[in-house]
Design a protein around this motif. Sequence first.
Motif, PDB file in Angstrom:
ATOM      1  N   ASP A  35       0.832  -1.200   0.000  1.00  0.00           N
ATOM      2  CA  ASP A  35       0.000   0.000   0.000  1.00  0.00           C
ATOM      3  C   ASP A  35       0.875   1.262   0.000  1.00  0.00           C
ATOM      4  O   ASP A  35       0.631   2.187  -0.776  1.00  0.00           O
ATOM      5  N   HIS A  36       1.883   1.285   0.845  1.00  0.00           N
ATOM      6  CA  HIS A  36       2.759   2.455   0.912  1.00  0.00           C
ATOM      7  C   HIS A  36       3.577   2.613  -0.367  1.00  0.00           C
ATOM      8  O   HIS A  36       3.804   3.734  -0.822  1.00  0.00           O
ATOM      9  N   ARG A  37       3.998   1.499  -0.944  1.00  0.00           N
ATOM     10  CA  ARG A  37       4.745   1.549  -2.205  1.00  0.00           C
ATOM     11  C   ARG A  37       3.892   2.238  -3.282  1.00  0.00           C
ATOM     12  O   ARG A  37       4.380   3.127  -4.000  1.00  0.00           O
ATOM     13  N   THR A  38       2.630   1.856  -3.363  1.00  0.00           N
ATOM     14  CA  THR A  38       1.710   2.441  -4.355  1.00  0.00           C
ATOM     15  C   THR A  38       1.512   3.930  -4.089  1.00  0.00           C
ATOM     16  O   THR A  38       1.537   4.746  -5.016  1.00  0.00           O
ATOM     17  N   LYS A  39       1.325   4.287  -2.824  1.00  0.00           N
ATOM     18  CA  LYS A  39       1.089   5.691  -2.476  1.00  0.00           C
ATOM     19  C   LYS A  39       2.337   6.546  -2.716  1.00  0.00           C
ATOM     20  O   LYS A  39       2.226   7.677  -3.197  1.00  0.00           O
ATOM     21  N   VAL A  40       3.507   6.022  -2.390  1.00  0.00           N
ATOM     22  CA  VAL A  40       4.748   6.766  -2.642  1.00  0.00           C
ATOM     23  C   VAL A  40       4.920   6.985  -4.142  1.00  0.00           C
ATOM     24  O   VAL A  40       5.254   8.092  -4.580  1.00  0.00           O
ATOM     25  N   GLN A  41       4.673   5.959  -4.922  1.00  0.00           N
ATOM     26  CA  GLN A  41       4.817   6.103  -6.372  1.00  0.00           C
ATOM     27  C   GLN A  41       3.843   7.142  -6.922  1.00  0.00           C
ATOM     28  O   GLN A  41       4.189   7.896  -7.830  1.00  0.00           O
ATOM     29  N   ALA A  42       2.634   7.215  -6.349  1.00  0.00           N
ATOM     30  CA  ALA A  42       1.663   8.225  -6.787  1.00  0.00           C
ATOM     31  C   ALA A  42       2.175   9.638  -6.477  1.00  0.00           C
ATOM     32  O   ALA A  42       2.027  10.554  -7.295  1.00  0.00           O
ATOM     33  N   ILE A  43       2.797   9.813  -5.323  1.00  0.00           N
ATOM     34  CA  ILE A  43       3.360  11.122  -4.965  1.00  0.00           C
ATOM     35  C   ILE A  43       4.515  11.467  -5.902  1.00  0.00           C
ATOM     36  O   ILE A  43       4.627  12.607  -6.368  1.00  0.00           O
ATOM     37  N   VAL A  44       5.344  10.496  -6.206  1.00  0.00           N
ATOM     38  CA  VAL A  44       6.462  10.718  -7.135  1.00  0.00           C
ATOM     39  C   VAL A  44       5.919  11.119  -8.508  1.00  0.00           C
ATOM     40  O   VAL A  44       6.457  12.030  -9.153  1.00  0.00           O
ATOM     41  N   THR A  45       4.876  10.467  -8.949  1.00  0.00           N
ATOM     42  CA  THR A  45       4.256  10.798 -10.235  1.00  0.00           C
ATOM     43  C   THR A  45       3.745  12.237 -10.233  1.00  0.00           C
ATOM     44  O   THR A  45       3.929  12.976 -11.212  1.00  0.00           O
ATOM     45  N   GLN A  46       3.121  12.663  -9.132  1.00  0.00           N
ATOM     46  CA  GLN A  46       2.651  14.047  -9.023  1.00  0.00           C
ATOM     47  C   GLN A  46       3.836  15.013  -9.056  1.00  0.00           C
ATOM     48  O   GLN A  46       3.766  16.063  -9.699  1.00  0.00           O
ATOM     49  N   PHE A  47       4.915  14.663  -8.373  1.00  0.00           N
ATOM     50  CA  PHE A  47       6.113  15.506  -8.392  1.00  0.00           C
ATOM     51  C   PHE A  47       6.663  15.606  -9.817  1.00  0.00           C
ATOM     52  O   PHE A  47       6.992  16.689 -10.286  1.00  0.00           O
ATOM     53  N   ASP A  48       6.775  14.463 -10.490  1.00  0.00           N
ATOM     54  CA  ASP A  48       7.308  14.447 -11.851  1.00  0.00           C
ATOM     55  C   ASP A  48       6.481  15.322 -12.795  1.00  0.00           C
ATOM     56  O   ASP A  48       7.021  15.928 -13.711  1.00  0.00           O
ATOM     57  N   SER A  49       5.175  15.382 -12.544  1.00  0.00           N
ATOM     58  CA  SER A  49       4.306  16.190 -13.407  1.00  0.00           C
ATOM     59  C   SER A  49       4.361  17.670 -13.057  1.00  0.00           C
ATOM     60  O   SER A  49       3.805  18.500 -13.776  1.00  0.00           O
ATOM     61  N   GLY A  50       5.003  18.006 -11.941  1.00  0.00           N
ATOM     62  CA  GLY A  50       5.131  19.399 -11.540  1.00  0.00           C
ATOM     63  C   GLY A  50       4.011  19.900 -10.656  1.00  0.00           C
ATOM     64  O   GLY A  50       3.965  21.092 -10.317  1.00  0.00           O
ATOM     65  N   SER A  51       3.111  19.024 -10.227  1.00  0.00           N
ATOM     66  CA  SER A  51       1.984  19.477  -9.411  1.00  0.00           C
ATOM     67  C   SER A  51       2.273  19.477  -7.915  1.00  0.00           C
ATOM     68  O   SER A  51       1.464  19.969  -7.134  1.00  0.00           O
ATOM     69  N   VAL A  52       3.445  18.937  -7.515  1.00  0.00           N
ATOM     70  CA  VAL A  52       3.833  18.916  -6.102  1.00  0.00           C
ATOM     71  C   VAL A  52       5.296  19.340  -5.999  1.00  0.00           C
ATOM     72  O   VAL A  52       6.123  18.895  -6.791  1.00  0.00           O
ATOM     73  N   SER A  53       5.599  20.220  -5.044  1.00  0.00           N
ATOM     74  CA  SER A  53       6.974  20.670  -4.840  1.00  0.00           C
ATOM     75  C   SER A  53       7.787  19.580  -4.138  1.00  0.00           C
ATOM     76  O   SER A  53       7.222  18.629  -3.594  1.00  0.00           O
ATOM     77  N   ILE A  54       9.104  19.748  -4.144  1.00  0.00           N
ATOM     78  CA  ILE A  54       9.971  18.803  -3.440  1.00  0.00           C
ATOM     79  C   ILE A  54       9.570  18.730  -1.971  1.00  0.00           C
ATOM     80  O   ILE A  54       9.377  17.645  -1.424  1.00  0.00           O
ATOM     81  N   ALA A  55       9.451  19.872  -1.330  1.00  0.00           N
ATOM     82  CA  ALA A  55       9.144  19.899   0.106  1.00  0.00           C
ATOM     83  C   ALA A  55       7.814  19.212   0.399  1.00  0.00           C
ATOM     84  O   ALA A  55       7.706  18.431   1.354  1.00  0.00           O
ATOM     85  N   ASP A  56       6.794  19.484  -0.412  1.00  0.00           N
ATOM     86  CA  ASP A  56       5.491  18.857  -0.186  1.00  0.00           C
ATOM     87  C   ASP A  56       5.539  17.351  -0.435  1.00  0.00           C
ATOM     88  O   ASP A  56       4.941  16.579   0.308  1.00  0.00           O
ATOM     89  N   ALA A  57       6.251  16.942  -1.478  1.00  0.00           N
ATOM     90  CA  ALA A  57       6.360  15.513  -1.780  1.00  0.00           C
ATOM     91  C   ALA A  57       7.073  14.787  -0.639  1.00  0.00           C
ATOM     92  O   ALA A  57       6.642  13.722  -0.190  1.00  0.00           O
ATOM     93  N   VAL A  58       8.162  15.364  -0.146  1.00  0.00           N
ATOM     94  CA  VAL A  58       8.918  14.753   0.954  1.00  0.00           C
ATOM     95  C   VAL A  58       8.032  14.647   2.196  1.00  0.00           C
ATOM     96  O   VAL A  58       7.988  13.609   2.860  1.00  0.00           O
ATOM     97  N   THR A  59       7.306  15.716   2.504  1.00  0.00           N
ATOM     98  CA  THR A  59       6.423  15.716   3.674  1.00  0.00           C
ATOM     99  C   THR A  59       5.342  14.642   3.540  1.00  0.00           C
ATOM    100  O   THR A  59       5.060  13.912   4.499  1.00  0.00           O
ATOM    101  N   GLN A  60       4.750  14.530   2.362  1.00  0.00           N
ATOM    102  CA  GLN A  60       3.700  13.531   2.135  1.00  0.00           C
ATOM    103  C   GLN A  60       4.249  12.114   2.260  1.00  0.00           C
ATOM    104  O   GLN A  60       3.612  11.240   2.858  1.00  0.00           O
ATOM    105  N   ILE A  61       5.426  11.886   1.704  1.00  0.00           N
ATOM    106  CA  ILE A  61       6.027  10.544   1.777  1.00  0.00           C
ATOM    107  C   ILE A  61       6.370  10.214   3.228  1.00  0.00           C
ATOM    108  O   ILE A  61       6.052   9.123   3.716  1.00  0.00           O
TER     109      ILE A  61
END
Length: 157
Positions: A53-79
Amino acid sequence: MRNTFFALTLLLCAAPVAAAAQGFPGMTPEMQAQVQTLRDTAKTASFNALSADHRTKVQAIVTQFDSGSVSIADAVTQIDALLTPDESKAVIAAGQTMRDAIRKMYSDANGGSPPPARQGPPPGAGAGQGQRRPPDAGRILLQLAASPDALRAAMQP
């Protein structure tokens, strides 16, 4: 010395291809391949330490980061918010193993000399300049899994 090592690790983790393109001193194609292998191994070990479950959720956050919709700081905090303490420890251990191996590889290839110093503060350095950040599982996962192009773009001033 610690800042130099952190900057080198960040550079090698975030964009090994960019290091080669910029003429990083002492980085042969063989070393670049070895760094990529070390990164791949750390990524596999890190993601294997996560629940499905966490693997899937982390990958979703990475995908959002890659698309530019999430900043580094926000992605790190979410993960970081997703991970259990045991998952965080395993990711940090995998990241440290990778950094140690990269440092040893570079040192061995250059007659024991340390990696070259980077000029200026690391990207995003602010009031706490000169202080080393403690290892962070969310940052490690993002650096290992995100697109090098997205990381490079996010670190531009």
